[in-house]
Motif scaffolding. Structure first.
Motif, short mmCIF file in Angstrom:
data_model
loop_
_atom_site.label_atom_id
_atom_site.label_comp_id
_atom_site.label_asym_id
_atom_site.label_seq_id
_atom_site.Cartn_x
_atom_site.Cartn_y
_atom_site.Cartn_z
N MET A 62 0.85 -1.18 0.00
CA MET A 62 0.00 0.00 0.00
C MET A 62 0.88 1.24 0.00
O MET A 62 2.04 1.19 0.39
N SER A 63 0.31 2.37 -0.40
CA SER A 63 1.04 3.64 -0.31
C SER A 63 0.05 4.78 -0.14
O SER A 63 -1.12 4.68 -0.51
N LEU A 64 0.55 5.84 0.45
CA LEU A 64 -0.17 7.10 0.55
C LEU A 64 0.64 8.13 -0.21
O LEU A 64 1.79 8.39 0.13
N ALA A 65 0.04 8.70 -1.26
CA ALA A 65 0.75 9.62 -2.15
C ALA A 65 2.00 8.95 -2.70
O ALA A 65 3.07 9.56 -2.78
N GLY A 66 1.86 7.69 -3.07
CA GLY A 66 2.99 6.92 -3.57
C GLY A 66 2.69 6.29 -4.91
O GLY A 66 1.96 6.84 -5.73
N ALA A 67 3.25 5.08 -5.13
CA ALA A 67 3.17 4.48 -6.46
C ALA A 67 2.59 3.07 -6.46
O ALA A 67 2.58 2.42 -7.50
N SER A 68 2.11 2.57 -5.32
CA SER A 68 1.56 1.22 -5.28
C SER A 68 0.22 1.18 -6.02
O SER A 68 -0.45 2.21 -6.19
N PHE A 70 -2.39 -0.15 -4.80
CA PHE A 70 -3.28 0.33 -3.74
C PHE A 70 -2.67 1.61 -3.21
O PHE A 70 -1.84 1.59 -2.29
N ASP A 71 -3.03 2.72 -3.84
CA ASP A 71 -2.47 4.01 -3.45
C ASP A 71 -3.60 5.01 -3.22
O ASP A 71 -4.53 5.09 -4.03
N ILE A 72 -3.49 5.75 -2.13
CA ILE A 72 -4.41 6.85 -1.88
C ILE A 72 -3.59 8.13 -2.04
O ILE A 72 -2.63 8.36 -1.29
N SER A 73 -3.93 8.95 -3.04
CA SER A 73 -3.15 10.14 -3.32
C SER A 73 -3.37 11.21 -2.25
O SER A 73 -4.34 11.17 -1.49
N ALA A 74 -2.46 12.17 -2.20
CA ALA A 74 -2.61 13.28 -1.25
C ALA A 74 -3.89 14.05 -1.52
O ALA A 74 -4.58 14.51 -0.59
N THR A 75 -4.27 14.19 -2.80
CA THR A 75 -5.52 14.89 -3.14
C THR A 75 -6.72 14.09 -2.66
O THR A 75 -7.69 14.66 -2.13
N GLU A 76 -6.68 12.78 -2.84
CA GLU A 76 -7.77 11.94 -2.34
C GLU A 76 -7.88 12.05 -0.83
O GLU A 76 -8.99 12.17 -0.27
N MET A 77 -6.74 12.03 -0.13
CA MET A 77 -6.77 12.16 1.33
C MET A 77 -7.41 13.48 1.73
O MET A 77 -8.20 13.54 2.68
N ALA A 78 -7.10 14.55 1.00
CA ALA A 78 -7.68 15.85 1.31
C ALA A 78 -9.19 15.84 1.11
O ALA A 78 -9.94 16.44 1.89
N ARG A 79 -9.67 15.16 0.07
CA ARG A 79 -11.11 15.05 -0.15
C ARG A 79 -11.78 14.29 0.99
O ARG A 79 -12.85 14.67 1.48
N PHE A 80 -11.14 13.21 1.44
CA PHE A 80 -11.72 12.44 2.53
C PHE A 80 -11.84 13.29 3.79
O PHE A 80 -12.81 13.19 4.54
N ALA A 81 -10.85 14.12 4.01
CA ALA A 81 -10.82 14.91 5.24
C ALA A 81 -11.96 15.91 5.31
O ALA A 81 -12.33 16.37 6.39
N THR A 82 -12.54 16.24 4.16
CA THR A 82 -13.65 17.19 4.14
C THR A 82 -14.96 16.54 4.53
O THR A 82 -15.70 17.05 5.38
N GLY A 83 -15.26 15.41 3.91
CA GLY A 83 -16.56 14.79 4.15
C GLY A 83 -16.57 13.75 5.25
O GLY A 83 -17.59 13.53 5.91
N ALA A 84 -15.46 13.05 5.43
CA ALA A 84 -15.37 11.99 6.45
C ALA A 84 -14.72 12.59 7.69
O ALA A 84 -13.51 12.77 7.73
N THR A 85 -15.52 12.91 8.68
CA THR A 85 -15.02 13.63 9.85
C THR A 85 -14.59 12.71 10.98
O THR A 85 -14.01 13.17 11.96
N GLY A 86 -14.87 11.41 10.87
CA GLY A 86 -14.44 10.45 11.89
C GLY A 86 -13.03 9.95 11.59
O GLY A 86 -12.31 10.51 10.76
N PRO A 87 -12.61 8.87 12.25
CA PRO A 87 -11.28 8.31 12.00
C PRO A 87 -11.12 7.83 10.56
O PRO A 87 -12.05 7.24 9.99
N LEU A 88 -9.95 8.07 9.98
CA LEU A 88 -9.60 7.55 8.67
C LEU A 88 -8.61 6.42 8.88
O LEU A 88 -7.52 6.62 9.44
N VAL A 89 -8.97 5.21 8.43
CA VAL A 89 -8.18 4.01 8.69
C VAL A 89 -7.69 3.43 7.36
O VAL A 89 -8.50 3.18 6.45
N ILE A 90 -6.39 3.22 7.25
CA ILE A 90 -5.80 2.59 6.06
C ILE A 90 -5.28 1.22 6.46
O ILE A 90 -4.51 1.08 7.42
N GLY A 91 -5.68 0.17 5.71
CA GLY A 91 -5.29 -1.19 6.06
C GLY A 91 -6.00 -1.66 7.31
O GLY A 91 -6.90 -0.99 7.83
#
Length: 324
Positions: A62-68, A70-91
């Motif tokens: 897995m990666s965050l803002a990486g190249a796997s 299964f990757d969650i980009s920094a932009t995607e993370m920012a989108r999640f932070a707006t609408g999903a106000t609870g804990p964000l869990v990766i893996g």
């Protein structure tokens, strides 16, 4: 609650599509993830519950803002932070694949839980994770080594490893060990934590259970290390208050309590140090402090290192054999 499972396939969520769960959790399971980042409301996922994104295959990289894949980009993370106000869990806790931090992650004010077989930033580059509450769980090692750990800015931090894994973490600013009811640290190997501010722990729940505890504050004015929970348990303790360059001792007060005994690898400060133990305390490295207090009903201290340098000694414990 919303649960989406694509098996080992790819989960794709188009632009301007919202998944809304109110207060319920949202869980997405897939071996590859693509989330549209053009969204009018910036609410790709909307919930006050936990948002969990994890691979179907436990060993998937897995990666965050990486190249796997299964990757969650920094932009995607920012989108999640707006609408999903609870804990964000990766893996999840069963993940055995490496989790790579590919770029700095700005999740200020949020709760972020990262799970992996190991957690790395690839080495050589500072990629700071910023969050209000940050939990790092690995079934292996966190960070690469003593000179290259995971860089964080977090008010509250929880760290755990299994299988003898070590954890190397570098904090810009003060950090409190313990996130909610989660322990401050449960590390089967060494917890190596550097911070530019004070290091504390959540009373009662932020206990530190480690093989070797190495905590160093780097601050010219001296930053305290206050780990006084009765439930702490370490085999070896190394606590140091140093200047910003790490080249000389500083005036931060040191405090450590252990339910059992432990070995002192080092205590270094120009201020005071307080130890409390429920068992035998031995010494493999020197104590340098203006004042040293030895406490604990069951404490039995044998501190005879040739490098000991203490100006004032105080004690209220079982037995002491001290030399300098």
């Amino acid at each position: 609650a919303v649960s989406i499972d694509t098996g080992t396939g790819t989960y794709t969520q188009a632009n301007n599509v919202d998944v809304i769960a109110g207060t319920g959790p949202i869980t997405v399971v897939a071996d590859a993830v693509t989330i549209g980042t053009t969204n009018g409301g910036n609410n790709a996922f909307s919930t006050s519950g936990a948002l969990t994104l994890k691979p179907k295959t436990a060993g998937r990289a897995m990666s965050l803002a990486g190249a796997s894949a299964f990757d969650i980009s920094a932009t995607e993370m920012a989108r999640f932070a707006t609408g999903a106000t609870g804990p964000l869990v990766i893996g999840d806790t069963a993940s055995t694949g490496v989790l790579t931090i590919g770029a700095a992650l700005a999740m200020g004010g949020r709760t972020l839980v990262l799970n992996g077989g190991s957690i790395t930033d690839g080495g050589g580059t500072t990629r700071t994770i910023t969050a209000q509450n940050l939990t790092l769980n690995a079934n292996g090692q966190i960070g690469i080594g003593a000179a290259d750990g995971i860089d964080v800015i977090a008010n509250n931090l929880s760290v755990s490893t299994t299988g003898g894994g070590n954890a190397f973490v570098r904090s810009t600013g003060a950090v409190n060990l313990g996130v909610g009811s989660a322990a401050g640290a449960n590390v089967s190997g060494t917890l190596d934590l550097n911070a530019t501010g004070a290091v504390t722990q959540t009373l009662g729940t932020g206990n530190v259970t480690v093989g070797t505890l190495q905590v160093r504050t780097l601050n010219n004015a001296g930053a305290a290390i206050t780990l006084g929970n009765a439930g702490n348990n370490a085999a070896t303790v190394n606590l140091q208050s140093r200047n910003a360059a790490g080249s000389a001792n500083a005036a931060g007060a040191l405090q450590f309590t252990d339910v059992n005994g432990f070995d002192v690898a080092a205590l270094a400060t120009t201020g005071n140090a307080t130890l409390s133990a429920g068992g035998a305390v031995t010494q493999s490295g020197a104590v340098a402090a203006s004042g040293l207090a030895l406490t604990g009903t069951g404490g039995a201290y044998t501190l005879g290192h040739a490098g000991n340098a203490v100006t004032t000694l105080a004690a209220n414990t079982g037995s002491i054999d001290y030399k300098q």
